[in-house]
Design a protein around this motif. Structure first.
Motif, PDB file in Angstrom:
ATOM      1  N   GLU A   1       0.822  -1.200   0.000  1.00 15.83           N
ATOM      2  CA  GLU A   1       0.000   0.000   0.000  1.00 15.83           C
ATOM      3  C   GLU A   1       0.861   1.258   0.000  1.00 15.83           C
ATOM      4  O   GLU A   1       0.577   2.224  -0.719  1.00 15.83           O
ATOM      5  CB  GLU A   1      -0.926  -0.008   1.218  1.00 15.83           C
ATOM      6  CG  GLU A   1      -2.017  -1.067   1.137  1.00 15.83           C
ATOM      7  CD  GLU A   1      -2.847  -1.140   2.410  1.00 15.83           C
ATOM      8  OE1 GLU A   1      -2.512  -0.419   3.382  1.00 15.83           O
ATOM      9  OE2 GLU A   1      -3.818  -1.921   2.440  1.00 15.83           O
ATOM     10  N   ILE A   2       1.931   1.243   0.785  1.00 15.81           N
ATOM     11  CA  ILE A   2       2.816   2.404   0.861  1.00 15.81           C
ATOM     12  C   ILE A   2       3.538   2.622  -0.467  1.00 15.81           C
ATOM     13  O   ILE A   2       3.603   3.739  -0.991  1.00 15.81           O
ATOM     14  CB  ILE A   2       3.823   2.244   2.007  1.00 15.81           C
ATOM     15  CG1 ILE A   2       3.098   2.343   3.359  1.00 15.81           C
ATOM     16  CG2 ILE A   2       4.933   3.297   1.925  1.00 15.81           C
ATOM     17  CD1 ILE A   2       3.976   2.053   4.562  1.00 15.81           C
ATOM     18  N   LEU A   3       4.076   1.548  -1.043  1.00 20.19           N
ATOM     19  CA  LEU A   3       4.830   1.667  -2.290  1.00 20.19           C
ATOM     20  C   LEU A   3       3.931   2.031  -3.471  1.00 20.19           C
ATOM     21  O   LEU A   3       4.383   2.687  -4.418  1.00 20.19           O
ATOM     22  CB  LEU A   3       5.571   0.357  -2.573  1.00 20.19           C
ATOM     23  CG  LEU A   3       6.665  -0.008  -1.565  1.00 20.19           C
ATOM     24  CD1 LEU A   3       7.247  -1.376  -1.887  1.00 20.19           C
ATOM     25  CD2 LEU A   3       7.763   1.038  -1.537  1.00 20.19           C
ATOM     26  N   LYS A   4       2.675   1.602  -3.417  1.00 18.34           N
ATOM     27  CA  LYS A   4       1.748   1.975  -4.489  1.00 18.34           C
ATOM     28  C   LYS A   4       1.474   3.472  -4.465  1.00 18.34           C
ATOM     29  O   LYS A   4       1.420   4.142  -5.519  1.00 18.34           O
ATOM     30  CB  LYS A   4       0.437   1.199  -4.331  1.00 18.34           C
ATOM     31  CG  LYS A   4      -0.587   1.521  -5.406  1.00 18.34           C
ATOM     32  CD  LYS A   4      -1.864   0.709  -5.207  1.00 18.34           C
ATOM     33  CE  LYS A   4      -2.903   1.044  -6.273  1.00 18.34           C
ATOM     34  NZ  LYS A   4      -4.173   0.258  -6.079  1.00 18.34           N
ATOM     35  N   ALA A   5       1.319   4.031  -3.257  1.00 16.43           N
ATOM     36  CA  ALA A   5       1.029   5.455  -3.132  1.00 16.43           C
ATOM     37  C   ALA A   5       2.273   6.315  -3.285  1.00 16.43           C
ATOM     38  O   ALA A   5       2.199   7.454  -3.758  1.00 16.43           O
ATOM     39  CB  ALA A   5       0.369   5.738  -1.778  1.00 16.43           C
TER      40      ALA A   5
ATOM     41  N   ARG B   1      -4.697   1.548   8.974  1.00 18.56           N
ATOM     42  CA  ARG B   1      -4.650   2.922   9.485  1.00 18.56           C
ATOM     43  C   ARG B   1      -3.237   3.469   9.462  1.00 18.56           C
ATOM     44  O   ARG B   1      -3.006   4.638   9.123  1.00 18.56           O
ATOM     45  CB  ARG B   1      -5.202   2.969  10.910  1.00 18.56           C
ATOM     46  CG  ARG B   1      -6.720   2.889  10.998  1.00 18.56           C
ATOM     47  CD  ARG B   1      -7.187   2.683  12.428  1.00 18.56           C
ATOM     48  NE  ARG B   1      -6.522   3.605  13.349  1.00 18.56           N
ATOM     49  CZ  ARG B   1      -6.354   3.351  14.647  1.00 18.56           C
ATOM     50  NH1 ARG B   1      -6.744   2.199  15.160  1.00 18.56           N
ATOM     51  NH2 ARG B   1      -5.772   4.238  15.419  1.00 18.56           N
ATOM     52  N   ALA B   2      -2.273   2.605   9.809  1.00 15.65           N
ATOM     53  CA  ALA B   2      -0.872   3.041   9.828  1.00 15.65           C
ATOM     54  C   ALA B   2      -0.393   3.411   8.432  1.00 15.65           C
ATOM     55  O   ALA B   2       0.266   4.438   8.238  1.00 15.65           O
ATOM     56  CB  ALA B   2       0.003   1.943  10.421  1.00 15.65           C
ATOM     57  N   SER B   3      -0.710   2.572   7.451  1.00 17.13           N
ATOM     58  CA  SER B   3      -0.263   2.866   6.086  1.00 17.13           C
ATOM     59  C   SER B   3      -0.850   4.179   5.591  1.00 17.13           C
ATOM     60  O   SER B   3      -0.161   4.991   4.966  1.00 17.13           O
ATOM     61  CB  SER B   3      -0.640   1.721   5.134  1.00 17.13           C
ATOM     62  OG  SER B   3      -2.038   1.611   5.003  1.00 17.13           O
ATOM     63  N   LYS B   4      -2.127   4.435   5.880  1.00 16.70           N
ATOM     64  CA  LYS B   4      -2.764   5.683   5.451  1.00 16.70           C
ATOM     65  C   LYS B   4      -2.104   6.885   6.116  1.00 16.70           C
ATOM     66  O   LYS B   4      -1.823   7.905   5.468  1.00 16.70           O
ATOM     67  CB  LYS B   4      -4.257   5.660   5.769  1.00 16.70           C
ATOM     68  CG  LYS B   4      -4.998   6.903   5.260  1.00 16.70           C
ATOM     69  CD  LYS B   4      -6.470   6.848   5.568  1.00 16.70           C
ATOM     70  CE  LYS B   4      -7.211   8.038   4.917  1.00 16.70           C
ATOM     71  NZ  LYS B   4      -6.616   9.338   5.260  1.00 16.70           N
ATOM     72  N   GLU B   5      -1.851   6.764   7.414  1.00 19.67           N
ATOM     73  CA  GLU B   5      -1.244   7.897   8.134  1.00 19.67           C
ATOM     74  C   GLU B   5       0.173   8.171   7.649  1.00 19.67           C
ATOM     75  O   GLU B   5       0.575   9.331   7.503  1.00 19.67           O
ATOM     76  CB  GLU B   5      -1.257   7.624   9.640  1.00 19.67           C
ATOM     77  CG  GLU B   5      -0.851   8.839  10.459  1.00 19.67           C
ATOM     78  CD  GLU B   5      -1.130   8.665  11.940  1.00 19.67           C
ATOM     79  OE1 GLU B   5      -0.431   9.314  12.738  1.00 19.67           O
ATOM     80  OE2 GLU B   5      -2.041   7.889  12.300  1.00 19.67           O
TER      81      GLU B   5
ATOM     82  N   ALA C   1       1.318  11.599   5.723  1.00 19.71           N
ATOM     83  CA  ALA C   1       2.390  12.409   6.302  1.00 19.71           C
ATOM     84  C   ALA C   1       3.511  12.644   5.299  1.00 19.71           C
ATOM     85  O   ALA C   1       4.035  13.757   5.182  1.00 19.71           O
ATOM     86  CB  ALA C   1       2.932  11.731   7.556  1.00 19.71           C
ATOM     87  N   VAL C   2       3.893  11.597   4.559  1.00 17.97           N
ATOM     88  CA  VAL C   2       4.953  11.741   3.558  1.00 17.97           C
ATOM     89  C   VAL C   2       4.518  12.721   2.470  1.00 17.97           C
ATOM     90  O   VAL C   2       5.282  13.620   2.071  1.00 17.97           O
ATOM     91  CB  VAL C   2       5.309  10.371   2.931  1.00 17.97           C
ATOM     92  CG1 VAL C   2       6.241  10.556   1.726  1.00 17.97           C
ATOM     93  CG2 VAL C   2       5.974   9.481   3.978  1.00 17.97           C
ATOM     94  N   GLN C   3       3.296  12.572   1.987  1.00 16.71           N
ATOM     95  CA  GLN C   3       2.809  13.462   0.925  1.00 16.71           C
ATOM     96  C   GLN C   3       2.690  14.904   1.418  1.00 16.71           C
ATOM     97  O   GLN C   3       3.010  15.852   0.685  1.00 16.71           O
ATOM     98  CB  GLN C   3       1.475  12.950   0.403  1.00 16.71           C
ATOM     99  CG  GLN C   3       1.602  11.634  -0.354  1.00 16.71           C
ATOM    100  CD  GLN C   3       0.274  11.046  -0.780  1.00 16.71           C
ATOM    101  OE1 GLN C   3      -0.782  11.354  -0.207  1.00 16.71           O
ATOM    102  NE2 GLN C   3       0.292  10.172  -1.785  1.00 16.71           N
ATOM    103  N   PHE C   4       2.268  15.096   2.660  1.00 20.23           N
ATOM    104  CA  PHE C   4       2.176  16.437   3.238  1.00 20.23           C
ATOM    105  C   PHE C   4       3.554  17.083   3.334  1.00 20.23           C
ATOM    106  O   PHE C   4       3.739  18.246   2.945  1.00 20.23           O
ATOM    107  CB  PHE C   4       1.529  16.355   4.624  1.00 20.23           C
ATOM    108  CG  PHE C   4       1.620  17.631   5.411  1.00 20.23           C
ATOM    109  CD1 PHE C   4       0.859  18.745   5.059  1.00 20.23           C
ATOM    110  CD2 PHE C   4       2.472  17.726   6.502  1.00 20.23           C
ATOM    111  CE1 PHE C   4       0.945  19.933   5.796  1.00 20.23           C
ATOM    112  CE2 PHE C   4       2.577  18.894   7.235  1.00 20.23           C
ATOM    113  CZ  PHE C   4       1.804  20.007   6.875  1.00 20.23           C
TER     114      PHE C   4
END
Length: 384
Positions: free
Chosen positions: A278-282, A367-371, A375-378
């Motif tokens: 999920e993280i690498l896709k985003a 929830r962790a992956s979304k947060e 945060a990285v994108q922000f």
């Protein structure tokens, strides 16, 4: 809080806590005492020794309880060297790797001040010890090879079986710091023919303050010189009143880990892979460190280029993770493990370590992956 720092420590399993409680207030005898309360305590320690031994497929007499893996590492490394010196031995070389835990490297450096030759083997980009260096530098002058089972930052699992065979071919001992591996992956002293192995209870859902050193052949063989004096407990290798509640807790934690290892390993493995996907896709520019096939099932070390790890963690309101080993947390230097595998200083400062665990749920991982993604994108928006 979503706890993703299970490399640093794990929550004490409720079954472990329940087993420990009577030995604080009801069965509180000293196992060295001859009366009934003392003998009850002694029997509990003996049972725990068998439980820890069973996790490693070892004999109970081969387990020496310590305060943790740090003490076990010191006892194994310094104790072996001092015993060799006292016996008039002529081997003066200790071989380790550049990515070992400080509780291995610092005892080695202490021996260097006593005239021992200490060699740190380099590792490749995945964190594996470079085998050509090992074959060249482990020879008949080597007393001890000390190599971690798995790295606490990138999760890479070393080939302990092959390293033990290489060490034994030259008459050297093989010590393994297995603090991160015990209870997380399948391992035993038949598949891993080590001479000495360190473990710590709080890494596999037991209490803090207790660990053990496995000694092939048993503690009574006097293969090590004790580092402390003042009692005959633990075969004379670790004097002092035995911490019965902690040892009982370690025994139960070992039994639970052994019984549930296969199911737990698979569940956490799948959960970790889903989190990373999920993280690498985003964030496709993110990279995973370590070997993707031979690493701890709960481990994930990810570099988010351009986003400092400290800033990322400061922007996570409910996720607890870290930048690396807890023993290095006070350092302002970049991770020496990441530098050793070829990462740049900038990348090292942009890397976080996540460690899932027994009590991590699917919902928490989502929830962790979304947060983390948010945060990285922000932060990248702020830097744009």
């Amino acid at each position: 809080m979503i706890y993703l720092d299970n490399h640093a420590t794990t929550a004490c399993d409720p079954r472990v806590v329940a087993a420990m409680l009577p030995y604080f207030s009801t069965n509180y005898g000293n196992p060295g005492s001859p009366h009934a309360l003392g003998q009850q305590a002694a029997e509990a320690v003996a049972r725990a020794r068998e439980q820890v031994a069973a996790l490693l497929k070892a004999e109970a007499a081969e387990i020496v309880f310590t305060s943790g893996a740090t003490e076990a590492n010191n006892l194994a490394i310094i104790g072996a060297a001092l015993q060799h010196e006292s016996a008039g031995g002529t081997r003066r070389r200790i071989v380790t790797s550049v990515i070992e835990h400080k509780s291995v490297l610092e005892p080695c450096e202490y021996l260097a001040t006593r005239g021992w030759e200490v060699i740190r083997l380099p590792v490749d980009s995945h964190g594996f010890v470079q085998w050509d260096h090992a074959e060249r530098l482990i020879d008949e002058s080597t007393l001890l090879v000390t190599l971690q089972a798995a790295n606490s930052e990138i999760g890479t699992i070393q080939d302990i079986r092959s390293m033990a065979k290489l060490a034994h071919r030259h008459g050297a001992l093989l010590h393994c710091d297995a603090a991160q591996a015990v209870g997380k992956i399948s391992m035993n002293i038949f598949d891993w023919p080590v001479d000495l192995l360190s473990l710590s209870a709080h890494k596999f859902y037991g209490p803090k303050g207790v660990g053990a050193l496995y000694i092939r052949g048993g503690g009574e063989d006097q293969a090590l010189t004790p580092l402390m004096r003042g009692g005959s407990q633990e075969y004379g290798l670790r004097p002092g009143t035995v911490p019965v509640p902690l040892i009982v807790g370690m025994g139960v934690a070992a039994e639970v880990a052994g019984n549930e290892l296969t199911i737990e390993q698979q569940r956490i493995w799948l959960l970790r892979d889903r989190l990373e996907k999920e993280i690498l896709k985003a964030i496709p520019t993110a990279t995973v460190n370590g070997d993707l096939k031979h690493r701890l099932p709960h481990n994930s070390s990810i570099t988010f280029r351009g986003v400092e790890a400290e800033a990322l963690m400061a922007n996570l309101s409910t996720v607890a993770l870290s930048t690396g080993a807890a023993c290095e947390s006070g350092s302002l230097d970049p991770s020496r493990v990441l530098l050793a595998i070829g990462r740049t200083h900038d990348d090292a400062f942009c890397t976080v370590r996540m460690g899932l665990g027994r009590f991590t749920t699917v919902e928490e991982a989502q929830r962790a992956s979304k947060e983390i993604i948010d945060a990285v994108q922000f932060l990248r928006t702020l830097l744009a």
